[in-house]
Design a protein around this motif. Structure first.
Motif, PDB file in Angstrom:
ATOM      1  N   ASN A 165       0.925  -1.146   0.193  1.00  0.00           N
ATOM      2  CA  ASN A 165      -0.076  -0.033   0.102  1.00  0.00           C
ATOM      3  C   ASN A 165       0.980   1.226   0.109  1.00  0.00           C
ATOM      4  O   ASN A 165       0.664   2.238  -0.768  1.00  0.00           O
ATOM      5  CB  ASN A 165      -0.818  -0.048   1.220  1.00  0.00           C
ATOM      6  CG  ASN A 165      -1.992  -0.572   1.006  1.00  0.00           C
ATOM      7  OD1 ASN A 165      -2.352  -1.485  -0.117  1.00  0.00           O
ATOM      8  ND2 ASN A 165      -2.730  -1.333   2.108  1.00  0.00           N
ATOM      9  N   SER A 166       1.812   1.179   0.590  1.00  0.00           N
ATOM     10  CA  SER A 166       2.826   2.382   0.906  1.00  0.00           C
ATOM     11  C   SER A 166       3.644   2.771  -0.492  1.00  0.00           C
ATOM     12  O   SER A 166       3.736   3.827  -1.045  1.00  0.00           O
ATOM     13  CB  SER A 166       3.871   2.260   1.941  1.00  0.00           C
ATOM     14  OG  SER A 166       3.231   2.090   3.250  1.00  0.00           O
ATOM     15  N   LEU A 167       4.006   1.723  -1.291  1.00  0.00           N
ATOM     16  CA  LEU A 167       4.549   1.648  -2.445  1.00  0.00           C
ATOM     17  C   LEU A 167       3.600   2.135  -3.421  1.00  0.00           C
ATOM     18  O   LEU A 167       3.767   3.145  -4.554  1.00  0.00           O
ATOM     19  CB  LEU A 167       5.212   0.439  -2.830  1.00  0.00           C
ATOM     20  CG  LEU A 167       6.639   0.020  -2.227  1.00  0.00           C
ATOM     21  CD1 LEU A 167       6.866  -1.552  -2.526  1.00  0.00           C
ATOM     22  CD2 LEU A 167       7.540   0.931  -2.314  1.00  0.00           C
ATOM     23  N   GLN A 168       2.262   1.628  -3.342  1.00  0.00           N
ATOM     24  CA  GLN A 168       1.409   2.287  -4.320  1.00  0.00           C
ATOM     25  C   GLN A 168       0.973   3.844  -3.939  1.00  0.00           C
ATOM     26  O   GLN A 168       0.952   4.492  -5.130  1.00  0.00           O
ATOM     27  CB  GLN A 168      -0.050   1.619  -4.164  1.00  0.00           C
ATOM     28  CG  GLN A 168      -1.049   1.832  -4.956  1.00  0.00           C
ATOM     29  CD  GLN A 168      -0.800   1.501  -6.345  1.00  0.00           C
ATOM     30  OE1 GLN A 168      -0.361   0.525  -6.683  1.00  0.00           O
ATOM     31  NE2 GLN A 168      -0.915   2.588  -7.356  1.00  0.00           N
ATOM     32  N   LEU A 169       1.208   4.084  -2.712  1.00  0.00           N
ATOM     33  CA  LEU A 169       1.100   5.749  -2.635  1.00  0.00           C
ATOM     34  C   LEU A 169       2.119   6.352  -3.113  1.00  0.00           C
ATOM     35  O   LEU A 169       1.870   7.379  -3.759  1.00  0.00           O
ATOM     36  CB  LEU A 169       1.094   5.874  -1.018  1.00  0.00           C
ATOM     37  CG  LEU A 169       0.859   7.197  -0.613  1.00  0.00           C
ATOM     38  CD1 LEU A 169      -0.370   8.089  -1.127  1.00  0.00           C
ATOM     39  CD2 LEU A 169       0.923   7.429   0.911  1.00  0.00           C
ATOM     40  N   VAL A 170       3.341   6.084  -2.955  1.00  0.00           N
ATOM     41  CA  VAL A 170       4.467   6.338  -3.672  1.00  0.00           C
ATOM     42  C   VAL A 170       4.380   6.687  -5.192  1.00  0.00           C
ATOM     43  O   VAL A 170       4.722   7.539  -5.754  1.00  0.00           O
ATOM     44  CB  VAL A 170       5.997   5.701  -3.129  1.00  0.00           C
ATOM     45  CG1 VAL A 170       7.141   6.452  -4.082  1.00  0.00           C
ATOM     46  CG2 VAL A 170       6.258   5.829  -1.712  1.00  0.00           C
ATOM     47  N   SER A 171       4.130   5.328  -5.694  1.00  0.00           N
ATOM     48  CA  SER A 171       3.709   5.379  -7.131  1.00  0.00           C
ATOM     49  C   SER A 171       2.810   6.473  -7.661  1.00  0.00           C
ATOM     50  O   SER A 171       2.781   7.195  -8.689  1.00  0.00           O
ATOM     51  CB  SER A 171       3.046   3.886  -7.661  1.00  0.00           C
ATOM     52  OG  SER A 171       3.017   4.038  -8.950  1.00  0.00           O
ATOM     53  N   SER A 172       1.831   6.643  -6.838  1.00  0.00           N
ATOM     54  CA  SER A 172       0.736   7.645  -7.241  1.00  0.00           C
ATOM     55  C   SER A 172       1.366   8.980  -7.006  1.00  0.00           C
ATOM     56  O   SER A 172       0.727   9.820  -7.878  1.00  0.00           O
ATOM     57  CB  SER A 172      -0.380   7.652  -6.241  1.00  0.00           C
ATOM     58  OG  SER A 172      -1.185   6.140  -6.324  1.00  0.00           O
TER      59      SER A 172
END
Length: 361
Positions: A165-172
């Motif tokens: 989830n954190s990496l998805q946030l960074v990607s966003s």
């Protein structure tokens, strides 16, 4: 005179026989040793009493009318969590002893009217009770280990879920930055950065949804990775077709990350340089077993690059690929006969990961 071991004090013995007089003798003799004896007249009575529970050990006679001891022993062993059984017979026959032990008896003694029988019975009871205690302790320890492992795996899944989830946030956030960046080279850097984040995030996503948290199944991982890369390229207006064909090969997490980053870099390179600007083309990702190892192939039908030309751009992607390949104990190979670009690397398959993956699956 034989003294009863401390481990037998207060134990309850079920004595199954067809001789009430001998049963009373056993009861009186063992009572003096601190053992409570309950006599059962025949096999049916004995099995019925055992079903009620409360016995630490059973002594079972062989020769009984109706049902022989071996048949009764089979019924006792079929009960849920039966106590250990000491098999008793008046005949000193090896075949009976072997049959009883194979059927699950803890020990075997020969019945006589002398004092040796009771000494042997006490010794057999002690041994049977001690072995049963060890067995139960072992099962309890194994159960505790399983529970601790399950808890650890649950926590690790939660960690992987949060990391994904954190990496998805960074990607966003990278995507948002890319949307407001007008300079083409800066946008290209952000696209590459986002693809690298995607490769790592896919690993953690697969880990928290997989039955095995120690290894990643590369077929499912690569399909998910290629789907995300294709979606990102489509959002950028690219018309390339990305295809994946992968065998089911489990890999440890760290090696799967390396392979995923390599795939992302090679696919991005193919999309950027293989085909003329504005023209779509096909990029294929292939993972197969090969003579006890595995081979990853990324190929296109474009302009062609043999790996010895100067890198177009900063060369960071090439350095990343070489670094990741070294962690897989491998290096890049270029197929000069391929009309476009065909890059492959061969790496060892982790036998331990495959075994753990089979057990988990």
């Amino acid at each position: 005179m034989t003294t009863v071991p401390e481990t037998l004090g207060g134990r309850r013995l079920l004595y199954i026989d067809d001789d009430p007089a001998f049963g009373r003798l056993v009861e009186r003799t063992l009572a003096r040793k601190g053992i409570e004896v309950v006599f059962a007249m025949g096999g049916d009575d004995g099995v019925a009493r055992l079903a009620q529970g409360g016995f630490d050990v059973v002594a079972l006679d062989h020769f009984m009318p109706g049902k022989e001891g071996l048949e009764v022993l089979s019924e006792i062993r079929a009960l849920p969590d039966p106590p250990p059984v000491v098999y008793v017979t008046g005949a000193d026959e090896g075949r009976i002893a072997v049959a009883a032990l194979k059927a699950g008896a803890a020990d075997y003694i020969v019945k006589d009217v002398g004092g040796a029988f009771f000494d042997l019975l006490l010794a057999s009871i002690e041994q049977a009770v001690a072995k049963e205690c060890v067995r139960r302790a072992k099962e309890a320890a194994e159960r505790e280990v399983r529970e601790q492992r399950d808890r650890a795996e649950m926590l690790l899944r939660e960690v992987n879920h949060r990391v994904a989830n954190s990496l998805q946030l960074v990607s966003s956030l990278v995507s948002m930055q890319k949307a407001v960046t007008e300079e083409p080279s800066a946008r290209a850097v952000l696209v590459e950065t986002q693809s690298r984040i995607t490769a790592i995030a896919q690993i953690h996503r697969r880990l928290y949804t997989s039955p095995d948290i120690r290894a990643v199944s590369m077929d499912a991982y690569l399909r998910g990775l290629i789907e995300e890369l294709a979606a990102a390229m489509q959002a950028q207006g690219e018309s390339h077709v990305l295809k994946v064909s992968a065998e089911t090969i489990p890999m440890p997490t760290d090696k799967a990350v390396s392979l995923g980053v390599i795939v992302a870099e090679l696919v991005i390179n193919a999309v950027k340089y293989a085909y003329p600007a504005g023209e779509g083309g096909e990029v294929r990702v292939i993972l197969v077993r090969e003579n006890g190892a595995a081979r990853l192939v990324v190929e296109d039908d474009g302009a062609g690059w043999r790996g010895d030309e100067p890198a177009s751009g900063s060369g960071l992607g090439t350095r990343i690929i070489k670094t990741m390949a070294s962690t897989l104990q491998s290096g890049l190979e270029f197929d000069a006969a391929h009309p476009g670009t065909r890059v492959s690397l061969r790496f060892p398959v982790d036998a331990a990961a495959e075994e753990e993956h089979r057990e988990a699956g």
